[in-house]
Design a protein around this motif. Structure first.
Motif, short mmCIF file in Angstrom:
data_model
loop_
_atom_site.label_atom_id
_atom_site.label_comp_id
_atom_site.label_asym_id
_atom_site.label_seq_id
_atom_site.Cartn_x
_atom_site.Cartn_y
_atom_site.Cartn_z
N VAL A 58 10.40 -12.57 -14.46
CA VAL A 58 11.28 -12.28 -13.33
C VAL A 58 12.70 -12.69 -13.69
CG1 VAL A 58 11.77 -12.76 -10.90
CG2 VAL A 58 9.40 -12.62 -11.68
N GLN A 59 13.63 -11.74 -13.64
CA GLN A 59 15.01 -12.05 -14.00
C GLN A 59 15.92 -12.11 -12.78
OE1 GLN A 59 16.42 -8.90 -16.58
NE2 GLN A 59 17.18 -7.73 -14.86
N SER A 60 15.48 -11.59 -11.64
CA SER A 60 16.21 -11.73 -10.38
C SER A 60 15.17 -11.98 -9.31
CB SER A 60 17.04 -10.48 -10.08
OG SER A 60 17.86 -10.68 -8.94
N ALA A 61 15.24 -13.14 -8.66
CA ALA A 61 14.18 -13.58 -7.75
C ALA A 61 14.06 -12.67 -6.53
CB ALA A 61 14.44 -15.01 -7.31
N GLY A 62 12.85 -12.60 -6.01
CA GLY A 62 12.62 -11.80 -4.81
C GLY A 62 11.15 -11.80 -4.44
N GLN A 63 10.74 -10.72 -3.79
CA GLN A 63 9.36 -10.60 -3.35
C GLN A 63 8.71 -9.36 -3.98
OE1 GLN A 63 11.78 -11.41 -0.67
NE2 GLN A 63 11.18 -13.47 -1.32
N GLY A 64 7.39 -9.32 -3.83
CA GLY A 64 6.65 -8.17 -4.29
C GLY A 64 5.22 -8.26 -3.80
N PHE A 65 4.38 -7.39 -4.32
CA PHE A 65 2.96 -7.37 -3.99
C PHE A 65 2.18 -7.19 -5.28
CE2 PHE A 65 5.08 -6.44 -0.11
CZ PHE A 65 4.26 -6.93 0.90
N ARG A 66 0.95 -7.70 -5.27
CA ARG A 66 0.11 -7.51 -6.45
C ARG A 66 -1.24 -6.95 -6.02
NH1 ARG A 66 -1.38 -13.70 -8.50
NH2 ARG A 66 -2.92 -14.16 -6.87
N LEU A 67 -1.86 -6.24 -6.96
CA LEU A 67 -3.15 -5.60 -6.75
C LEU A 67 -4.08 -6.05 -7.87
CD1 LEU A 67 -4.39 -3.24 -4.90
CD2 LEU A 67 -3.90 -1.75 -6.85
N PRO A 68 -5.32 -6.44 -7.55
CA PRO A 68 -6.23 -6.88 -8.62
C PRO A 68 -6.47 -5.78 -9.65
CG PRO A 68 -7.09 -7.47 -6.45
CD PRO A 68 -5.93 -6.56 -6.22
N ALA A 69 -6.60 -6.19 -10.89
CA ALA A 69 -6.79 -5.24 -11.98
C ALA A 69 -7.96 -4.29 -11.75
CB ALA A 69 -6.96 -6.00 -13.30
N PRO A 70 -9.15 -4.77 -11.33
CA PRO A 70 -10.26 -3.83 -11.15
C PRO A 70 -9.98 -2.73 -10.13
CG PRO A 70 -11.05 -6.10 -11.20
CD PRO A 70 -9.56 -6.16 -11.11
N ALA A 71 -9.22 -3.06 -9.08
CA ALA A 71 -8.91 -2.05 -8.06
C ALA A 71 -8.04 -0.94 -8.64
CB ALA A 71 -8.22 -2.71 -6.86
#
Length: 239
Positions: free
Chosen positions: A97-110
């Motif tokens: 991460v080079q500029s802080a903020g938010q996001g979402f993640r999804l599990p690899a199997p999905a």
């Protein structure tokens, strides 16, 4: 302005058809992406794919002596973790991460299950990967053939395209690491852009004052990358 707390601020998620979005929505997990957080290391297995909404992530190639150079930047236009569905399992790059903020993640199997459905999501992810490869190739060309001023303009414009505002929180040392040059060179290049009235740089914050001026000063590489992203990916507003 779309909220970073809304997953469909991310343009790939916003472009998912209703059926795919219905399957993904319950599995997406909000995550804080602080400056310097490593999302995956070179050679490591990926457990999640990340969809930034207000953060900026650098994909870095790491040399044997510890030196790094940026090969691509990812923000609200895309995702971090294409190797999960391309079949390689790991990657020689590091994602930071080079500029802080938010996001979402999804599990690899999905994500892998969705890709194997060979439906609209698969085609969207493949088009994104093609655009990302174009960015990587053009970065290599730019770093070899164009001036540091042009490289910095390209980097600023690509970063802005992937953030919700017109400001970057970024030290000159970190920019130097991204571009693979010494901090002193970045200081001089940023000073020339500031003297021209194109940016304002103070205390680690870069504010773009004249975007058309930056576009006029950069090399052809920015236009090549932007055109390919615009051609391959939808610009759907979050719904």
């Amino acid at each position: 302005m779309p909220s970073p707390n809304d997953p469909r601020t991310n343009r790939l998620l916003a472009a998912l058809p209703d059926a795919e979005w219905g399957r993904w929505q319950a599995l997406l997990e909000p995550v804080d992406l602080p400056l310097g957080k490593v999302l995956h290391e070179s050679g490591g297995a990926l457990e999640h794919v990340y969809f930034p909404t207000s953060a900026l992530v650098s994909l870095l190639y790491v040399l044997a002596d510890g030196g790094t150079a940026e090969i691509a930047v990812v923000g609200l236009e895309g995702l971090v973790g294409v190797t999960l569905f391309m079949g390689g399992g790991s990657t020689p790059s590091r994602a930071v991460v080079q500029s802080a903020g938010q996001g979402f993640r999804l599990p690899a199997p999905a994500l892998q299950e969705e890709f194997q459905r060979a439906g609209p999501a698969m085609h969207l992810l493949l088009r994104y990967t093609q655009a990302l490869i174009t960015q990587m190739a053009q970065t290599a060309v730019c770093n070899r053939h164009h001036s540091l001023d042009q490289q910095l303009c390209r980097w600023l414009l690509l970063s802005l395209d992937r953030l919700p505002g017109n400001e970057l929180v970024m030290t000159q040392e970190l920019i130097g690491n991204m571009l693979g040059v010494r901090r002193e060179g970045v200081t001089e290049a940023a000073g020339r852009l500031q003297a021209a009235g194109l940016i304002r740089y103070a205390r680690g914050r870069i504010t773009v004052l004249d975007r058309p001026g930056l576009e006029a000063r950069t090399c052809e590489c920015y236009g090549v990358v932007k055109k390919e992203y615009d051609r391959l990916l939808p610009h759907a507003a979050p719904g």
